[in-house]
Design an enzyme around this catalytic site. Structure first.
Site, short mmCIF file in Angstrom:
data_model
loop_
_atom_site.label_atom_id
_atom_site.label_comp_id
_atom_site.label_asym_id
_atom_site.label_seq_id
_atom_site.Cartn_x
_atom_site.Cartn_y
_atom_site.Cartn_z
N SER A 1 8.40 10.17 6.63
CA SER A 1 8.62 9.07 5.69
C SER A 1 7.28 8.47 5.31
O SER A 1 6.31 8.53 6.07
CB SER A 1 9.51 8.01 6.31
N ASP A 2 7.20 7.88 4.12
CA ASP A 2 6.07 7.01 3.85
C ASP A 2 6.28 5.75 4.68
O ASP A 2 7.38 5.47 5.16
CB ASP A 2 5.97 6.69 2.36
N TYR A 3 5.21 4.99 4.89
CA TYR A 3 5.31 3.82 5.76
C TYR A 3 6.41 2.86 5.27
O TYR A 3 6.35 2.36 4.15
CB TYR A 3 3.97 3.10 5.81
#
Length: 370
Positions: free
Chosen positions: A326-328
């Site tokens: 995931s992106d942050y």
């Protein structure tokens, strides 16, 4: 309310398999913790598939989910559920016993506020503790940023990607990221969240300098050169190289109105002609080991919940064998930003079943499923 039967979820097993397989690629000779009789998963002479299968059979549900999550070493808003450092920034075994009692899949940005030596010492301390004190002795994968060189004190800062792209010289770019890989690995990290393969087609967007420009072909050639420089000749990642992460998948470079993470409302033809070629080259030509989902939605579907993108295109069409991160905070945003999930528990289920294998940078949503 969504009913969740996580123990029988094939996506959980798939995610854990991908994460564990990558650990064995990074630590091919690791026996993790010496015992009189070495189990199959600690035997470096056996095939990775056999070692993974043996390890999975021994893991509890809590240990499996822990391998799908991450801890941020110097998180801006540190809390007792994520903190494993003392006031000086050194590793704290006492705190680790609380936040890593089931192990941990990844550690984020251990180099923050640390020079090269301090970063390596910190990484070694964490790994030693995990191998000697967690039940199964599984080491963690440390990840970092590498936009235009390893992003840390004392590392070499090269020109921004938009400037590097203007060279039109893949061989030169390869030399740049060979250095960056070595500097990253020397501090104890194994993965980087890059390269950025966004095709920049909206000049109002404030992250244009992070990209290799507006031309899909140029971005694709740079992608292949960078990933091969970062990961090495393969098939394993040696001590001078690291796992590359192609980001942000996909259509992140032309948001509506130039607003970062705004929707990308484009047809499949436009997606395949402009925004997907750089990622396809990363997978098919360079063998990238990790891909990061983007914050934005595509035609109304958030990337972290887009099965067409993460399953049909990435894995089925292109044959991607690595793991998706995931992106942050991209998973909780399925609830808070995109409003396609009722709560974090449903967001976790949606992302996991879509094909997101690792939650970054904190254990925020996935642990709720246990």
């Amino acid at each position: 309310m969504v009913k969740i039967r996580l123990p029988r979820s094939s996506r959980v097993i798939a995610g854990v398999c991908a994460a564990i397989s990558m650990i064995l690629v990074i630590f091919p000779k690791a026996e993790m913790r010496l015992q009189t009789a070495i189990p199959d998963y600690k035997n470096p002479g056996l095939p990775v598939e056999q070692r993974v299968a043996d390890l999975l059979s021994r893991m509890t549900l809590e240990e499996k989910v822990a391998q799908l999550t991450c801890l941020w070493a110097e998180r801006p808003q540190v809390g007792p559920q994520t903190d494993f450092s003392n006031d000086r920034g050194d590793f704290s075994p006492e705190k680790a016993r609380l936040v890593m009692k089931y192990g941990i899949g990844q550690i984020a940005r251990q180099r923050e506020r640390k020079g090269p030596r301090e970063g390596a010492v910190f990484a070694n301390a964490v790994q030693k503790w995990l191998i000697e004190n967690s039940r199964l002795g599984i080491p963690a994968i440390f990840h970092d940023e590498i936009l235009h060189g390893h992003m840390a004190q004392g590392s070499t800062s090269f020109p921004q990607p938009i400037a590097l792209a203007s060279s039109w010289d893949p061989d030169f770019i390869s030399k740049v990221f060979t250095v960056a890989a070595l500097e990253t690995r020397a501090r104890g990290s194994h993965q980087v969240l890059g390269p950025n393969l966004d095709v920049a087609r909206e000049p109002r967007w404030g992250r244009t300098e992070e990209t290799y420009g507006e031309d899909p072909y140029l971005v694709s050639r740079m992608a292949v050169a960078i990933i091969k420089a970062l990961q090495g000749s393969g098939p394993r990642v040696d001590g001078d190289h690291i796992i590359a992460t192609a980001k942000h998948f996909a259509a992140h470079g032309q948001p509506e109105g130039g607003t970062n993470i705004a929707p990308a409302n484009y047809s499949e033809r436009v997606m395949r002609e402009f925004f997907l070629p750089s990622f396809e080259a990363a997978v098919k030509e360079a063998g990238v080991m990790s891909v990061m989902a983007s914050y934005n939605e595509i035609d109304g579907v958030p990337s972290h919940a887009n099965k067409w993108l993460l399953e049909k295109v990435l894995r089925q069409e292109w044959g991607f064998k690595g793991y998706v991160v995931s992106d942050y905070y991209g998973i909780p945003q399925l609830e808070s930003l995109h409003h396609v999930a009722a709560d974090k528990k449903e967001a976790a289920k949606l992302a996991l079943e879509t094909g997101v294998d690792i939650e970054l940078p904190d254990p925020d949503c996935f642990p709720i499923l246990v």
